[in-house]
Design a protein around this motif. Structure first.
Motif, PDB file in Angstrom:
ATOM      1  N   HIS A  99     -33.697 -36.119 -11.306  1.00 50.50           N
ATOM      2  CA  HIS A  99     -34.590 -36.274  -9.999  1.00 50.50           C
ATOM      3  C   HIS A  99     -34.170 -37.429  -8.739  1.00 50.50           C
ATOM      4  O   HIS A  99     -35.272 -38.517  -9.933  1.00 50.50           O
ATOM      5  N   ALA A 100     -33.333 -38.667  -8.192  1.00 54.15           N
ATOM      6  CA  ALA A 100     -33.638 -40.036  -8.794  1.00 54.15           C
ATOM      7  C   ALA A 100     -34.391 -40.438  -7.550  1.00 54.15           C
ATOM      8  O   ALA A 100     -34.843 -39.470  -6.753  1.00 54.15           O
ATOM      9  N   ASN A 101     -34.929 -41.289  -7.657  1.00 55.98           N
ATOM     10  CA  ASN A 101     -35.812 -42.237  -6.943  1.00 55.98           C
ATOM     11  C   ASN A 101     -35.978 -43.623  -6.727  1.00 55.98           C
ATOM     12  O   ASN A 101     -34.594 -44.324  -7.305  1.00 55.98           O
ATOM     13  N   LYS A 102     -36.422 -43.470  -5.602  1.00 56.10           N
ATOM     14  CA  LYS A 102     -36.817 -45.403  -5.123  1.00 56.10           C
ATOM     15  C   LYS A 102     -36.626 -45.910  -6.400  1.00 56.10           C
ATOM     16  O   LYS A 102     -37.484 -46.898  -7.175  1.00 56.10           O
ATOM     17  N   PRO A 103     -35.777 -47.071  -6.676  1.00 55.96           N
ATOM     18  CA  PRO A 103     -35.568 -48.064  -7.625  1.00 55.96           C
ATOM     19  C   PRO A 103     -37.088 -49.544  -7.717  1.00 55.96           C
ATOM     20  O   PRO A 103     -37.218 -49.841  -6.846  1.00 55.96           O
ATOM     21  N   GLY A 104     -37.730 -49.167  -8.606  1.00 55.43           N
ATOM     22  CA  GLY A 104     -39.085 -50.471  -8.727  1.00 55.43           C
ATOM     23  C   GLY A 104     -40.073 -49.724  -8.604  1.00 55.43           C
ATOM     24  O   GLY A 104     -41.156 -50.131  -9.495  1.00 55.43           O
ATOM     25  N   GLU A 105     -39.504 -48.177  -8.830  1.00 56.71           N
ATOM     26  CA  GLU A 105     -41.229 -47.197  -7.956  1.00 56.71           C
ATOM     27  C   GLU A 105     -41.919 -47.304  -9.823  1.00 56.71           C
ATOM     28  O   GLU A 105     -40.858 -46.512 -10.739  1.00 56.71           O
ATOM     29  N   SER A 106     -42.656 -46.766  -9.940  1.00 51.06           N
ATOM     30  CA  SER A 106     -43.518 -46.835 -10.922  1.00 51.06           C
ATOM     31  C   SER A 106     -43.091 -44.964 -11.739  1.00 51.06           C
ATOM     32  O   SER A 106     -42.511 -44.122 -10.804  1.00 51.06           O
ATOM     33  N   TYR A 107     -43.071 -45.390 -12.800  1.00 52.57           N
ATOM     34  CA  TYR A 107     -42.379 -43.130 -13.035  1.00 52.57           C
ATOM     35  C   TYR A 107     -43.656 -42.730 -13.508  1.00 52.57           C
ATOM     36  O   TYR A 107     -44.034 -43.368 -15.025  1.00 52.57           O
ATOM     37  N   MET A 108     -43.593 -40.864 -14.049  1.00 55.12           N
ATOM     38  CA  MET A 108     -44.421 -40.997 -15.003  1.00 55.12           C
ATOM     39  C   MET A 108     -43.277 -39.414 -14.947  1.00 55.12           C
ATOM     40  O   MET A 108     -44.086 -38.845 -13.719  1.00 55.12           O
ATOM     41  N   PRO A 109     -43.476 -38.629 -16.280  1.00 57.02           N
ATOM     42  CA  PRO A 109     -43.201 -37.483 -16.191  1.00 57.02           C
ATOM     43  C   PRO A 109     -44.148 -35.929 -15.603  1.00 57.02           C
ATOM     44  O   PRO A 109     -45.368 -36.051 -15.086  1.00 57.02           O
ATOM     45  N   CYS A 110     -43.095 -35.145 -14.556  1.00 62.26           N
ATOM     46  CA  CYS A 110     -44.144 -34.652 -14.125  1.00 62.26           C
ATOM     47  C   CYS A 110     -44.632 -33.714 -14.671  1.00 62.26           C
ATOM     48  O   CYS A 110     -45.496 -32.817 -14.882  1.00 62.26           O
ATOM     49  N   VAL A 127     -40.981 -47.890 -15.215  1.00 55.58           N
ATOM     50  CA  VAL A 127     -40.099 -47.636 -13.935  1.00 55.58           C
ATOM     51  C   VAL A 127     -38.678 -46.647 -13.215  1.00 55.58           C
ATOM     52  O   VAL A 127     -38.122 -46.895 -14.365  1.00 55.58           O
ATOM     53  N   TYR A 128     -38.646 -46.407 -12.498  1.00 53.00           N
ATOM     54  CA  TYR A 128     -36.850 -46.127 -11.823  1.00 53.00           C
ATOM     55  C   TYR A 128     -36.297 -47.724 -11.966  1.00 53.00           C
ATOM     56  O   TYR A 128     -36.235 -48.530 -11.020  1.00 53.00           O
ATOM     57  N   GLY A 129     -34.931 -47.751 -12.787  1.00 52.35           N
ATOM     58  CA  GLY A 129     -33.847 -48.261 -12.443  1.00 52.35           C
ATOM     59  C   GLY A 129     -33.051 -48.774 -11.661  1.00 52.35           C
ATOM     60  O   GLY A 129     -33.137 -48.021 -10.326  1.00 52.35           O
ATOM     61  N   ALA A 130     -32.254 -49.102 -11.509  1.00 54.14           N
ATOM     62  CA  ALA A 130     -31.715 -49.787 -10.922  1.00 54.14           C
ATOM     63  C   ALA A 130     -30.715 -48.521 -10.276  1.00 54.14           C
ATOM     64  O   ALA A 130     -30.339 -48.403  -8.308  1.00 54.14           O
ATOM     65  N   ASP A 131     -30.331 -47.133 -10.845  1.00 55.10           N
ATOM     66  CA  ASP A 131     -29.737 -46.174 -10.480  1.00 55.10           C
ATOM     67  C   ASP A 131     -30.248 -45.409 -10.512  1.00 55.10           C
ATOM     68  O   ASP A 131     -30.193 -43.913  -9.632  1.00 55.10           O
ATOM     69  N   GLY A 132     -31.237 -45.258 -10.278  1.00 58.85           N
ATOM     70  CA  GLY A 132     -32.950 -44.610  -9.751  1.00 58.85           C
ATOM     71  C   GLY A 132     -32.809 -43.731 -10.645  1.00 58.85           C
ATOM     72  O   GLY A 132     -33.707 -42.166 -10.692  1.00 58.85           O
ATOM     73  N   GLN A 133     -32.521 -44.223 -12.095  1.00 56.63           N
ATOM     74  CA  GLN A 133     -33.241 -42.946 -12.544  1.00 56.63           C
ATOM     75  C   GLN A 133     -34.010 -43.413 -13.496  1.00 56.63           C
ATOM     76  O   GLN A 133     -34.332 -45.400 -13.792  1.00 56.63           O
ATOM     77  N   PRO A 134     -35.304 -42.428 -14.509  1.00 57.86           N
ATOM     78  CA  PRO A 134     -36.437 -43.025 -14.694  1.00 57.86           C
ATOM     79  C   PRO A 134     -35.889 -44.395 -16.288  1.00 57.86           C
ATOM     80  O   PRO A 134     -34.920 -43.786 -17.179  1.00 57.86           O
ATOM     81  N   CYS A 135     -36.662 -45.508 -16.692  1.00 57.33           N
ATOM     82  CA  CYS A 135     -36.303 -45.878 -18.120  1.00 57.33           C
ATOM     83  C   CYS A 135     -37.744 -47.032 -18.020  1.00 57.33           C
ATOM     84  O   CYS A 135     -38.701 -47.175 -17.944  1.00 57.33           O
ATOM     85  N   CYS A 136     -37.581 -47.370 -19.316  1.00 56.86           N
ATOM     86  CA  CYS A 136     -38.369 -48.107 -20.330  1.00 56.86           C
ATOM     87  C   CYS A 136     -37.972 -50.331 -19.886  1.00 56.86           C
ATOM     88  O   CYS A 136     -37.411 -50.310 -20.400  1.00 56.86           O
ATOM     89  N   THR A 137     -39.170 -50.595 -19.473  1.00 52.14           N
ATOM     90  CA  THR A 137     -38.311 -52.018 -19.314  1.00 52.14           C
ATOM     91  C   THR A 137     -38.382 -53.094 -20.373  1.00 52.14           C
ATOM     92  O   THR A 137     -38.010 -53.885 -20.251  1.00 52.14           O
ATOM     93  N   GLN A 138     -39.263 -52.177 -21.644  1.00 51.29           N
ATOM     94  CA  GLN A 138     -39.850 -52.799 -22.219  1.00 51.29           C
ATOM     95  C   GLN A 138     -38.963 -51.645 -23.649  1.00 51.29           C
ATOM     96  O   GLN A 138     -39.257 -52.393 -25.193  1.00 51.29           O
TER      97      GLN A 138
END
Length: 159
Positions: free
Chosen positions: A44-55, A110-121
């Motif tokens: 589910h897409a979310n706002k880029p840059g927001e923190s991500y945690m699996p539901c 976090v949510y990346g530029a495409d709105g999908q979760p990613c790991c910045t590292q």
């Protein structure tokens, strides 16, 4: 292969018959259970840059499959230590992944530029994991440090 018995290293009679194995060989071949690679999915897409945690656990498994199993930071999760035929050491585990099981917020997820979760590292398995940021300049010249010509003045030596 019988899935229930594959975990304990033998096969049921029906599986032995279907594979054409000798019925007197009760142990049958030793099976190794390998979890299949999960497909890439759209979350589910979310706002880029927001923190991500699996539901839930299923979403977490898909995230791990898409990111952690493809990352050079965790040699146990990506299978490197097993392909090398060795036991895991502390250096083989990703600190970020370990922290994800203990903490609620993981700043690297976090949510990346495409709105999908990613790991910045994330580091692709083909690349070397660097100990420091490759964009940060060295504070000291490597030759000076190696030769020992850098002098750290003590508190009494400053004028």
């Amino acid at each position: 292969m019988c899935w229930n018995k594959a975990r304990i290293g033998n096969t049921c009679d029906a599986c032995r018959d279907s594979m054409g194995l000798d019925p007197s060989d009760r142990a049958g071949p030793v099976a190794v259970f390998v979890q299949p690679k999960l497909p890439r999915v759209k979350f589910h897409a979310n706002k880029p840059g927001e923190s991500y945690m699996p539901c839930n656990g299923t979403e977490g498994e898909f995230f791990h499959s898409m990111w952690c199993e493809e990352c050079a930071r965790d040699k146990a999760m990506n299978g490197t230590v097993y392909r090398e035929g060795r036991e895991e050491t502390d250096e083989d585990w990703c600190e970020i992944l370990g922290r994800s099981f203990r903490e609620d917020a993981i700043p690297e997820w976090v949510y990346g530029a495409d709105g999908q979760p990613c790991c910045t590292q994330f580091v692709p398995m083909e690349q070397e994991v660097t100990a420091r940021c490759e964009h940060t300049a060295d504070m000291f010249d490597a030759e000076q440090t190696a030769s020992g010509s850098i002098h750290n003045a003590g508190p009494d030596e400053h004028a």
